[in-house]
Write an enzyme that holds these catalytic residues in place. Structure first.
Site, PDB file in Angstrom:
ATOM      1  N   SER A  12      -4.739 -10.901  -1.738  1.00  0.00           N
ATOM      2  CA  SER A  12      -5.097  -9.502  -3.032  1.00  0.00           C
ATOM      3  C   SER A  12      -4.350 -10.658  -4.205  1.00  0.00           C
ATOM      4  O   SER A  12      -4.623 -10.064  -5.129  1.00  0.00           O
ATOM      5  CB  SER A  12      -3.477  -8.765  -2.069  1.00  0.00           C
ATOM      6  OG  SER A  12      -2.561  -9.524  -2.100  1.00  0.00           O
ATOM      7  N   TYR A  43      -1.503  -5.641  -1.747  1.00  0.00           N
ATOM      8  CA  TYR A  43      -2.314  -5.055  -0.523  1.00  0.00           C
ATOM      9  C   TYR A  43      -1.144  -4.831   0.160  1.00  0.00           C
ATOM     10  O   TYR A  43      -1.046  -3.471   1.177  1.00  0.00           O
ATOM     11  CB  TYR A  43      -2.775  -5.439   0.169  1.00  0.00           C
ATOM     12  CG  TYR A  43      -3.988  -6.067  -0.486  1.00  0.00           C
ATOM     13  CD1 TYR A  43      -4.299  -5.334  -1.548  1.00  0.00           C
ATOM     14  CD2 TYR A  43      -4.992  -6.489   0.501  1.00  0.00           C
ATOM     15  CE1 TYR A  43      -5.922  -5.923  -2.465  1.00  0.00           C
ATOM     16  CE2 TYR A  43      -6.409  -6.703  -0.332  1.00  0.00           C
ATOM     17  CZ  TYR A  43      -6.713  -5.937  -1.384  1.00  0.00           C
ATOM     18  OH  TYR A  43      -8.106  -6.609  -2.216  1.00  0.00           O
ATOM     19  N   GLY A  44       0.129  -4.983   0.184  1.00  0.00           N
ATOM     20  CA  GLY A  44       1.678  -4.657   1.318  1.00  0.00           C
ATOM     21  C   GLY A  44       1.536  -3.388   1.620  1.00  0.00           C
ATOM     22  O   GLY A  44       1.634  -3.109   2.462  1.00  0.00           O
ATOM     23  N   CYS A  74      -5.070 -13.571   3.914  1.00  0.00           N
ATOM     24  CA  CYS A  74      -3.928 -12.238   3.282  1.00  0.00           C
ATOM     25  C   CYS A  74      -3.420 -11.549   4.904  1.00  0.00           C
ATOM     26  O   CYS A  74      -4.344 -10.888   5.441  1.00  0.00           O
ATOM     27  CB  CYS A  74      -4.949 -11.855   2.881  1.00  0.00           C
ATOM     28  SG  CYS A  74      -3.775 -10.326   1.968  1.00  0.00           S
ATOM     29  N   ASN A  75      -2.944 -12.042   5.081  1.00  0.00           N
ATOM     30  CA  ASN A  75      -2.289 -11.309   6.327  1.00  0.00           C
ATOM     31  C   ASN A  75      -2.655  -9.435   6.456  1.00  0.00           C
ATOM     32  O   ASN A  75      -2.540  -8.964   7.840  1.00  0.00           O
ATOM     33  CB  ASN A  75      -0.395 -11.240   6.919  1.00  0.00           C
ATOM     34  CG  ASN A  75      -0.143 -12.597   7.028  1.00  0.00           C
ATOM     35  OD1 ASN A  75      -0.207 -13.220   8.518  1.00  0.00           O
ATOM     36  ND2 ASN A  75      -0.512 -13.824   6.167  1.00  0.00           N
ATOM     37  N   SER A  76      -2.408  -8.941   5.052  1.00  0.00           N
ATOM     38  CA  SER A  76      -2.713  -7.558   5.248  1.00  0.00           C
ATOM     39  C   SER A  76      -3.487  -7.487   5.256  1.00  0.00           C
ATOM     40  O   SER A  76      -4.007  -6.378   5.801  1.00  0.00           O
ATOM     41  CB  SER A  76      -1.862  -7.124   3.731  1.00  0.00           C
ATOM     42  OG  SER A  76      -0.417  -7.853   3.727  1.00  0.00           O
ATOM     43  N   GLU A 153       4.115 -13.274  -7.244  1.00  0.00           N
ATOM     44  CA  GLU A 153       3.090 -13.228  -8.231  1.00  0.00           C
ATOM     45  C   GLU A 153       3.188 -13.605 -10.143  1.00  0.00           C
ATOM     46  O   GLU A 153       1.968 -13.850 -10.561  1.00  0.00           O
ATOM     47  CB  GLU A 153       2.104 -12.112  -8.253  1.00  0.00           C
ATOM     48  CG  GLU A 153       1.360 -11.809  -8.639  1.00  0.00           C
ATOM     49  CD  GLU A 153       0.133 -12.581  -6.996  1.00  0.00           C
ATOM     50  OE1 GLU A 153      -0.873 -12.805  -8.069  1.00  0.00           O
ATOM     51  OE2 GLU A 153       0.187 -12.922  -6.214  1.00  0.00           O
ATOM     52  N   THR A 186       0.298 -14.687   3.140  1.00  0.00           N
ATOM     53  CA  THR A 186       0.493 -15.505   2.615  1.00  0.00           C
ATOM     54  C   THR A 186       1.577 -16.033   0.817  1.00  0.00           C
ATOM     55  O   THR A 186       0.847 -17.545   0.672  1.00  0.00           O
ATOM     56  CB  THR A 186      -1.073 -16.303   2.314  1.00  0.00           C
ATOM     57  OG1 THR A 186      -1.561 -14.637   1.691  1.00  0.00           O
ATOM     58  CG2 THR A 186      -2.251 -16.349   3.495  1.00  0.00           C
TER      59      THR A 186
HETATM   60  N1  DGL Z   1      -0.787 -12.266   0.917  1.00  0.00           N
HETATM   61  C1  DGL Z   1      -0.166 -11.199   1.625  1.00  0.00           C
HETATM   62  C2  DGL Z   1      -0.729 -11.197   2.982  1.00  0.00           C
HETATM   63  O1  DGL Z   1      -0.558 -12.111   3.389  1.00  0.00           O
HETATM   64  C3  DGL Z   1      -0.240 -10.231   1.039  1.00  0.00           C
HETATM   65  C4  DGL Z   1       0.276  -9.772  -0.482  1.00  0.00           C
HETATM   66  C5  DGL Z   1       0.027  -7.846  -1.208  1.00  0.00           C
HETATM   67  O2  DGL Z   1       1.220  -7.796  -0.407  1.00  0.00           O
HETATM   68  O3  DGL Z   1      -1.601  -7.860  -1.161  1.00  0.00           O
HETATM   69  O4  DGL Z   1      -0.128 -10.742   3.485  1.00  0.00           O
END
Ligand code: DGL
Length: 275
Positions: A12, A43-44, A74-76, A153, A186
């Site tokens: 994201s 995204y979260g 990205c985990n989300s 960010e 991440t």
């Molecule tokens: N880097 C993203 C992750 O690993 C999340 C960041 C977001 O909330 O957009 O979940």
């Protein structure tokens, strides 16, 4: 045999650059095409189907640009869409959750693992399932840390406000006696110094970045996808938001490997692919 096509990596925002850094270290001759969807960050807190829609647009775009494998940095995104992405990409797809869990299960001494991540990641229960699937005699306790990504960010890793938030998020996990903490987002490895300071020296921090890069390495070897030779790799970085903002923050974290940042449009065009 040599496959000169780039590895497609996406997130994201700038968080996926922690995975890019590890890939560059382990595979210095592989070109990378990176997309940070900063126009729609974060995204979260978003619903799963919205994250999935965005993720599929970016994955389609990268496949259209002829990447040789996709790294969901990205985990989300992974918890929302990995099966959908894998189902239609037609190329190998590497995620970050199993690599992080694998490392944590090896590192823990007392079998008490903490997880921090976005709301999307924590509420999905994906880490609980991944830990259970290892069969290891460990327990996992999770904590969503909504404000972390916005600080990262912005390029903030040291403010008092951020440290206060870290203390609040980490104290319930510390009360559970965890000896290992998975950074299940991440963006969080960029907060390693802060997190370690708040946790103290007895808690091991696990970043999935290095482990994920090992999976990328193994995937390229298994698929005969390595780029031969020792020429310097050319990378490309795209941001759906303001490229100048992305470049400023990303440059701080990635260093000189960050070449000029281009703009990608955050809407699907022509058959789902982006321009
Ligand atoms: N880097 C993203 C992750 O690993 C999340 C960041 C977001 O909330 O957009 O979940």
């Amino acid at each position: 045999m040599s496959d000169p096509r780039p590895i497609g990596v996406f997130d994201s925002g700038v968080g996926g650059l922690t995975v890019v850094r590890a890939i560059m270290d382990q595979l210095p001759h592989e070109p990378i095409l990176y997309v940070g969807d900063t126009a729609r960050f974060p995204y979260g807190p978003k619903p799963v189907d919205e994250i999935r829609r965005y993720a599929l647009e970016i994955a389609d775009f990268l496949v259209h640009r002829d990447v040789k494998c996709l790294v969901v940095a990205c985990n989300s995104i992974e918890v929302s869409a990995i099966d959908h992405i894998t189902g239609r990409a037609g190329i190998p797809v590497v995620g970050v959750i199993d690599p992080g869990v694998r490392a944590a299960v090896h590192v823990t001494r007392n079998g008490r693992i903490g997880l921090i991540g976005t709301e999307a990641t924590v509420s999905s229960g994906a880490y609980d399932r991944a830990v259970a699937a290892t069969g290891a005699p460990v327990m996992i306790r999770s904590q969503a840390c909504p404000v972390f990504v916005e600080h990262v960010e912005r390029g903030d890793t040291t403010s008092d406000e951020l440290r206060g938030a870290a203390r609040r998020y980490l104290s319930p996990l510390m009360a559970e006696g965890i000896d290992t903490l998975i950074m299940g987002c991440t963006h969080y490895p960029l907060l390693s110094g802060l997190l370690q300071l708040e946790l103290g020296p007895d808690v091991g921090l696990v970043s999935s970045a290095d482990e994920t890069a090992k999976d990328v390495y193994a995937t390229l070897v298994a698929g005969g996808l390595l780029r031969a030779g020792d020429e310097r790799a050319e990378h490309e970085f795209l941001s759906t938001g303001d490229p100048a903002t992305f470049e400023r923050v990303a440059g701080v974290f990635l260093g000189p490997e960050l070449t000029e940042v281009g703009a990608a449009r955050a809407e699907p065009v022509g058959g789902g692919a982006w321009s």
